[in-house]
Design a protein around this motif. Sequence first.
Motif, PDB file in Angstrom:
ATOM      1  N   ALA A  22       0.828  -1.205   0.000  1.00 12.96           N
ATOM      2  CA  ALA A  22       0.000   0.000   0.000  1.00 12.96           C
ATOM      3  C   ALA A  22       0.865   1.259   0.000  1.00 12.96           C
ATOM      4  O   ALA A  22       0.575   2.233  -0.711  1.00 12.96           O
ATOM      5  CB  ALA A  22      -0.929  -0.010   1.213  1.00 12.96           C
ATOM      6  N   ARG A  23       1.930   1.257   0.810  1.00 19.08           N
ATOM      7  CA  ARG A  23       2.791   2.436   0.861  1.00 19.08           C
ATOM      8  C   ARG A  23       3.456   2.684  -0.474  1.00 19.08           C
ATOM      9  O   ARG A  23       3.524   3.826  -0.950  1.00 19.08           O
ATOM     10  CB  ARG A  23       3.850   2.252   1.959  1.00 19.08           C
ATOM     11  N   ARG A  24       3.941   1.643  -1.133  1.00 19.19           N
ATOM     12  CA  ARG A  24       4.570   1.827  -2.439  1.00 19.19           C
ATOM     13  C   ARG A  24       3.551   2.309  -3.468  1.00 19.19           C
ATOM     14  O   ARG A  24       3.835   3.203  -4.258  1.00 19.19           O
ATOM     15  CB  ARG A  24       5.219   0.523  -2.902  1.00 19.19           C
ATOM     16  N   LEU A  54       9.429 -19.321  -7.227  1.00 15.29           N
ATOM     17  CA  LEU A  54       9.674 -18.022  -6.614  1.00 15.29           C
ATOM     18  C   LEU A  54       9.202 -16.986  -7.643  1.00 15.29           C
ATOM     19  O   LEU A  54       9.888 -16.693  -8.615  1.00 15.29           O
ATOM     20  CB  LEU A  54      11.165 -17.869  -6.320  1.00 15.29           C
ATOM     21  N   ASN A  55       8.000 -16.437  -7.432  1.00 14.29           N
ATOM     22  CA  ASN A  55       7.338 -15.642  -8.462  1.00 14.29           C
ATOM     23  C   ASN A  55       7.492 -14.131  -8.302  1.00 14.29           C
ATOM     24  O   ASN A  55       7.638 -13.415  -9.290  1.00 14.29           O
ATOM     25  CB  ASN A  55       5.839 -15.966  -8.490  1.00 14.29           C
ATOM     26  N   HIS A  56       7.397 -13.652  -7.071  1.00 14.76           N
ATOM     27  CA  HIS A  56       7.426 -12.210  -6.819  1.00 14.76           C
ATOM     28  C   HIS A  56       8.186 -11.947  -5.518  1.00 14.76           C
ATOM     29  O   HIS A  56       8.273 -12.796  -4.651  1.00 14.76           O
ATOM     30  CB  HIS A  56       6.010 -11.634  -6.654  1.00 14.76           C
ATOM     31  N   ARG A  57       8.680 -10.728  -5.414  1.00 17.04           N
ATOM     32  CA  ARG A  57       9.191 -10.229  -4.142  1.00 17.04           C
ATOM     33  C   ARG A  57       8.537  -8.888  -3.863  1.00 17.04           C
ATOM     34  O   ARG A  57       7.947  -8.268  -4.754  1.00 17.04           O
ATOM     35  CB  ARG A  57      10.712 -10.081  -4.168  1.00 17.04           C
ATOM     36  N   LEU A  58       8.595  -8.456  -2.620  1.00 13.51           N
ATOM     37  CA  LEU A  58       8.136  -7.121  -2.249  1.00 13.51           C
ATOM     38  C   LEU A  58       9.344  -6.241  -1.972  1.00 13.51           C
ATOM     39  O   LEU A  58      10.286  -6.659  -1.285  1.00 13.51           O
ATOM     40  CB  LEU A  58       7.259  -7.170  -1.001  1.00 13.51           C
ATOM     41  N   GLU A  59       9.325  -5.036  -2.498  1.00 17.35           N
ATOM     42  CA  GLU A  59      10.345  -4.049  -2.147  1.00 17.35           C
ATOM     43  C   GLU A  59       9.967  -3.475  -0.795  1.00 17.35           C
ATOM     44  O   GLU A  59       9.021  -2.689  -0.682  1.00 17.35           O
ATOM     45  CB  GLU A  59      10.388  -2.944  -3.207  1.00 17.35           C
ATOM     46  N   VAL A  60      10.669  -3.869   0.242  1.00 21.08           N
ATOM     47  CA  VAL A  60      10.292  -3.443   1.592  1.00 21.08           C
ATOM     48  C   VAL A  60      10.767  -2.028   1.871  1.00 21.08           C
ATOM     49  O   VAL A  60       9.979  -1.150   2.216  1.00 21.08           O
ATOM     50  CB  VAL A  60      10.836  -4.428   2.644  1.00 21.08           C
ATOM     51  N   SER A  61      12.057  -1.772   1.731  1.00 21.99           N
ATOM     52  CA  SER A  61      12.598  -0.451   2.060  1.00 21.99           C
ATOM     53  C   SER A  61      12.992   0.359   0.834  1.00 21.99           C
ATOM     54  O   SER A  61      13.313   1.542   0.958  1.00 21.99           O
ATOM     55  CB  SER A  61      13.820  -0.594   2.966  1.00 21.99           C
ATOM     56  N   GLY A  62      12.996  -0.280  -0.336  1.00 16.57           N
ATOM     57  CA  GLY A  62      13.445   0.418  -1.531  1.00 16.57           C
ATOM     58  C   GLY A  62      14.951   0.435  -1.694  1.00 16.57           C
ATOM     59  O   GLY A  62      15.468   1.061  -2.625  1.00 16.57           O
ATOM     60  N   THR A 114      14.091 -11.989  -9.414  1.00 16.57           N
ATOM     61  CA  THR A 114      12.672 -12.086  -9.060  1.00 16.57           C
ATOM     62  C   THR A 114      12.033 -10.713  -9.186  1.00 16.57           C
ATOM     63  O   THR A 114      12.462  -9.761  -8.534  1.00 16.57           O
ATOM     64  CB  THR A 114      12.510 -12.611  -7.633  1.00 16.57           C
ATOM     65  N   PRO A 115      10.980 -10.576  -9.991  1.00 14.28           N
ATOM     66  CA  PRO A 115      10.356  -9.253 -10.170  1.00 14.28           C
ATOM     67  C   PRO A 115       9.610  -8.797  -8.922  1.00 14.28           C
ATOM     68  O   PRO A 115       9.031  -9.599  -8.197  1.00 14.28           O
ATOM     69  CB  PRO A 115       9.387  -9.479 -11.348  1.00 14.28           C
ATOM     70  N   ALA A 116       9.643  -7.491  -8.696  1.00 14.32           N
ATOM     71  CA  ALA A 116       8.908  -6.900  -7.572  1.00 14.32           C
ATOM     72  C   ALA A 116       7.425  -6.832  -7.928  1.00 14.32           C
ATOM     73  O   ALA A 116       7.061  -6.495  -9.058  1.00 14.32           O
ATOM     74  CB  ALA A 116       9.446  -5.520  -7.258  1.00 14.32           C
ATOM     75  N   TYR A 117       6.582  -7.167  -6.958  1.00 14.25           N
ATOM     76  CA  TYR A 117       5.130  -7.107  -7.164  1.00 14.25           C
ATOM     77  C   TYR A 117       4.633  -5.704  -6.832  1.00 14.25           C
ATOM     78  O   TYR A 117       4.959  -5.159  -5.782  1.00 14.25           O
ATOM     79  CB  TYR A 117       4.419  -8.138  -6.289  1.00 14.25           C
ATOM     80  N   GLU A 118       3.830  -5.137  -7.735  1.00 16.74           N
ATOM     81  CA  GLU A 118       3.340  -3.768  -7.550  1.00 16.74           C
ATOM     82  C   GLU A 118       1.820  -3.692  -7.460  1.00 16.74           C
ATOM     83  O   GLU A 118       1.256  -2.600  -7.488  1.00 16.74           O
ATOM     84  CB  GLU A 118       3.831  -2.890  -8.709  1.00 16.74           C
ATOM     85  N   GLY A 119       1.124  -4.835  -7.382  1.00 18.57           N
ATOM     86  CA  GLY A 119      -0.337  -4.789  -7.322  1.00 18.57           C
ATOM     87  C   GLY A 119      -0.920  -4.399  -8.667  1.00 18.57           C
ATOM     88  O   GLY A 119      -0.352  -4.701  -9.720  1.00 18.57           O
ATOM     89  N   TRP A 120      -2.050  -3.706  -8.632  1.00 19.95           N
ATOM     90  CA  TRP A 120      -2.657  -3.216  -9.871  1.00 19.95           C
ATOM     91  C   TRP A 120      -2.001  -1.876 -10.207  1.00 19.95           C
ATOM     92  O   TRP A 120      -2.518  -0.804  -9.934  1.00 19.95           O
ATOM     93  CB  TRP A 120      -4.165  -3.050  -9.729  1.00 19.95           C
ATOM     94  N   GLU A 125       7.481   4.605   5.987  1.00 25.27           N
ATOM     95  CA  GLU A 125       7.826   3.966   4.719  1.00 25.27           C
ATOM     96  C   GLU A 125       7.907   2.449   4.789  1.00 25.27           C
ATOM     97  O   GLU A 125       7.572   1.766   3.827  1.00 25.27           O
ATOM     98  CB  GLU A 125       9.164   4.518   4.215  1.00 25.27           C
ATOM     99  N   TYR A 126       8.372   1.886   5.912  1.00 28.53           N
ATOM    100  CA  TYR A 126       8.519   0.433   6.022  1.00 28.53           C
ATOM    101  C   TYR A 126       8.693   0.081   7.500  1.00 28.53           C
ATOM    102  O   TYR A 126       8.951   0.963   8.329  1.00 28.53           O
ATOM    103  CB  TYR A 126       9.711  -0.070   5.193  1.00 28.53           C
ATOM    104  N   PRO A 127       8.559  -1.201   7.859  1.00 27.93           N
ATOM    105  CA  PRO A 127       8.668  -1.576   9.278  1.00 27.93           C
ATOM    106  C   PRO A 127      10.080  -1.337   9.817  1.00 27.93           C
ATOM    107  O   PRO A 127      11.063  -1.786   9.210  1.00 27.93           O
ATOM    108  CB  PRO A 127       8.342  -3.079   9.268  1.00 27.93           C
TER     109      PRO A 127
END
Length: 352
Positions: free
Chosen positions: A25-27, A156-164, A344-350, A258-260
């Motif tokens: 959501a933050r990204r 291994l399909n996606h990763r999340l960019e946690v801190s950028g 691994t590509p970063a997942y960005e949602g819609w 921005e991140y945990p």
Amino acid sequence: MRREPLTVLGAGPGLGFYVPAAILARRASRRRPVELLAIESLLPPEKQSVIERSRLAFHRSFDVARMGQRMVKDITGDLDAAAVDALLARWRAEERRDFVVFSGFWAPLVARFARERRGLRVAHCHVDCVPSSSWSLVSEGEARGVWFVRWEGRALNHRLEVSGRAPLSWVERSGRLLAHGGGWGIGTYRDRIRALESSGWSLDVLAYEPGDAAQFPPGARAFMPDPGWVPWKAGSDWFPPLGQVEPGQSIRYTRSAEYPPLFDLTRTAAAVISKPGGGTLIDSLAAATPLLLIEPFGDYERKNGELWKELGFAIDLADWIADGCRHGVLESLHHNLLGAYEYTPAYEGWAP
């Protein structure tokens, strides 16, 4: 920037289905309006209180936590009907179309909304490699199933960019081990780290209530998430604040929009000692930080651990200790993760 809002839906138990939702959501909020909701916000106050009490009970007893997991059910009937109707009316008025769902508890409600509004785009996001407890209650239906990792095909399909920020190299790391029990402090990590007292490794350990730190090995640094923070009352604090526990001093909690804040410890650690929850896997890949695995919480976490070991990203803590707690083993796992991070590509949602 798109004006059409993105709706990101998570859930509080364990935080593995909330914090990844908050990260996404933050990204996404940099490109379009975003609403982040935890399903517990639709429960009446007395049921919210039950969940908050369960958090402490699950932390204190792994057996109680596993018993609670076996009792997971569809909570649609427990939701406040007036709150649900008000939420759906607002979504209707705002012509919501794009939904990213991180917990199966939301699926019946989103499906209800989809039946009356055509053209919805719904993504069911799975952070575990097989269906977790809430997702086992629903089918994908017309939603798009998004699996960050998947047991079938060892994918291994996606990763999340946690801190950028890109992962640190091995030589840039603190040389410390981080031990925790996920967002709710569930698991045997407090017992297992005692075997490391004479290993020569320095420890950072998460406490979840004031008495925890007294149980940690001598010399371990203790950190604690703010016990008063819960996602359905978080307001603008999307991520759990974190503070270091110092004897005789009040805890000063660090907050981040921005991140945990915990991710800073994960990113600099040589390895994380934890059960293999989905949120922990996301952090492991985002930081290229290996996992030293302890007992899983349910079958889906057992599969997560098996997958991470097969991919060369983790080893059982007991096996690593038996092999002499060697730095080289962790360095090798780190390099495997670093290679996986890069492809691994970063997942960005819609995304727009």
